[in-house]
Motif scaffolding. Structure first.
Motif, PDB file in Angstrom:
ATOM      1  N   LEU A 117     -22.430  13.811  -1.112  1.00 61.17           N
ATOM      2  CA  LEU A 117     -20.997  14.475  -1.662  1.00 61.17           C
ATOM      3  C   LEU A 117     -21.765  14.587  -3.026  1.00 61.17           C
ATOM      4  O   LEU A 117     -21.293  15.711  -3.720  1.00 61.17           O
ATOM      5  N   ASP A 118     -22.483  13.713  -4.184  1.00 61.70           N
ATOM      6  CA  ASP A 118     -22.898  13.924  -4.999  1.00 61.70           C
ATOM      7  C   ASP A 118     -23.838  14.496  -4.771  1.00 61.70           C
ATOM      8  O   ASP A 118     -23.904  15.190  -5.245  1.00 61.70           O
ATOM      9  N   ILE A 119     -24.537  14.763  -3.437  1.00 61.40           N
ATOM     10  CA  ILE A 119     -25.763  15.690  -3.860  1.00 61.40           C
ATOM     11  C   ILE A 119     -25.234  17.340  -3.884  1.00 61.40           C
ATOM     12  O   ILE A 119     -25.345  17.987  -3.835  1.00 61.40           O
ATOM     13  N   ALA A 120     -24.916  17.173  -3.144  1.00 63.45           N
ATOM     14  CA  ALA A 120     -23.568  18.905  -3.092  1.00 63.45           C
ATOM     15  C   ALA A 120     -23.259  18.959  -4.042  1.00 63.45           C
ATOM     16  O   ALA A 120     -22.774  20.189  -4.456  1.00 63.45           O
ATOM     17  N   GLU A 121     -22.066  18.785  -4.734  1.00 61.31           N
ATOM     18  CA  GLU A 121     -21.839  18.217  -6.403  1.00 61.31           C
ATOM     19  C   GLU A 121     -22.798  19.691  -7.085  1.00 61.31           C
ATOM     20  O   GLU A 121     -22.570  20.094  -7.825  1.00 61.31           O
ATOM     21  N   ASP A 122     -23.909  18.351  -6.884  1.00 59.15           N
ATOM     22  CA  ASP A 122     -25.261  18.759  -7.985  1.00 59.15           C
ATOM     23  C   ASP A 122     -25.764  19.818  -7.560  1.00 59.15           C
ATOM     24  O   ASP A 122     -26.435  20.854  -8.432  1.00 59.15           O
ATOM     25  N   ARG A 156     -26.652  14.368   6.006  1.00 62.41           N
ATOM     26  CA  ARG A 156     -27.152  13.048   5.498  1.00 62.41           C
ATOM     27  C   ARG A 156     -28.220  12.274   6.888  1.00 62.41           C
ATOM     28  O   ARG A 156     -28.227  11.634   6.334  1.00 62.41           O
ATOM     29  N   VAL A 157     -28.415  12.644   7.502  1.00 61.74           N
ATOM     30  CA  VAL A 157     -29.756  12.562   8.548  1.00 61.74           C
ATOM     31  C   VAL A 157     -30.645  12.679   8.254  1.00 61.74           C
ATOM     32  O   VAL A 157     -32.075  11.497   8.761  1.00 61.74           O
ATOM     33  N   ASN A 158     -31.128  13.903   8.442  1.00 57.85           N
ATOM     34  CA  ASN A 158     -32.762  14.900   8.727  1.00 57.85           C
ATOM     35  C   ASN A 158     -32.835  13.594   7.783  1.00 57.85           C
ATOM     36  O   ASN A 158     -33.246  14.021   6.957  1.00 57.85           O
ATOM     37  N   PRO A 159     -35.031  13.595   8.457  1.00 60.43           N
ATOM     38  CA  PRO A 159     -35.601  13.105   7.219  1.00 60.43           C
ATOM     39  C   PRO A 159     -36.110  14.259   6.543  1.00 60.43           C
ATOM     40  O   PRO A 159     -36.927  13.606   5.422  1.00 60.43           O
TER      41      PRO A 159
END
Length: 156
Positions: A84-89, A107-110
């Motif tokens: 959620l933080d990454i999406a917002e940023d 969220r899971v892909n390395p």
């Protein structure tokens, strides 16, 4: 291009991530501040050097859909809501280039994938041009375009 799989990187909280995203947009040299003591010198992984490494050119034709790679390492994230933080940023940063319709964080892909849909090709091209090759959390961001079908297959 080869991905950096040495496990290096920096764990970021929302404040640190927002600061880095702001610096990304300005192209500033980034300085990391840690509240933890540094590891012994022999334990410090060598940071990638921007000299000599070039961001790959886009492999797909321009479209309103952009894929950002190397934005984070899911194995290093400790907050279950980190996406959620990454999406917002990312949405905040990408809004500088054009109207953002949607941001999806895998969220899971390395490879640390973030999918961004812009309102039009112009905004997507500007974002791809500005973000491709930037350094974030000691990794070079790779920004490429996606077809609408490829975007919808992942994001829905």
């Amino acid at each position: 291009g080869e991905l950096d799989d040495d496990g290096g990187g920096v764990t970021l909280n929302a404040q640190s991530r927002a600061t880095l995203m702001a610096k990304l947009g300005r192209g500033d040299e980034m300085t990391f501040v840690s509240h933890h003591p540094p590891p012994p010198p022999q334990m410090v992984p060598q940071a990638p050097q921007p000299q000599g490494q070039q961001a790959p050119q886009p492999t797909h034709p321009p479209s309103p859909f952009v894929l950002l790679k190397n934005m984070f390492d899911p194995a290093q994230e400790t907050d279950p809501e980190f996406h959620l933080d990454i999406a917002e940023d990312v949405e905040e940063e990408c809004a500088r280039f054009g109207r953002v319709r949607r941001v999806h964080v895998d969220r899971v892909n390395p490879q640390g994938l973030v999918y961004v849909q812009f309102d039009n090709i112009d905004g997507a091209q500007h974002a791809q041009n500005q973000l491709n090759g930037r350094w974030f959390a000691r990794k070079m961001i790779h920004a490429d375009f996606l077809s609408e079908n490829a975007f919808r297959n992942v994001v829905g």
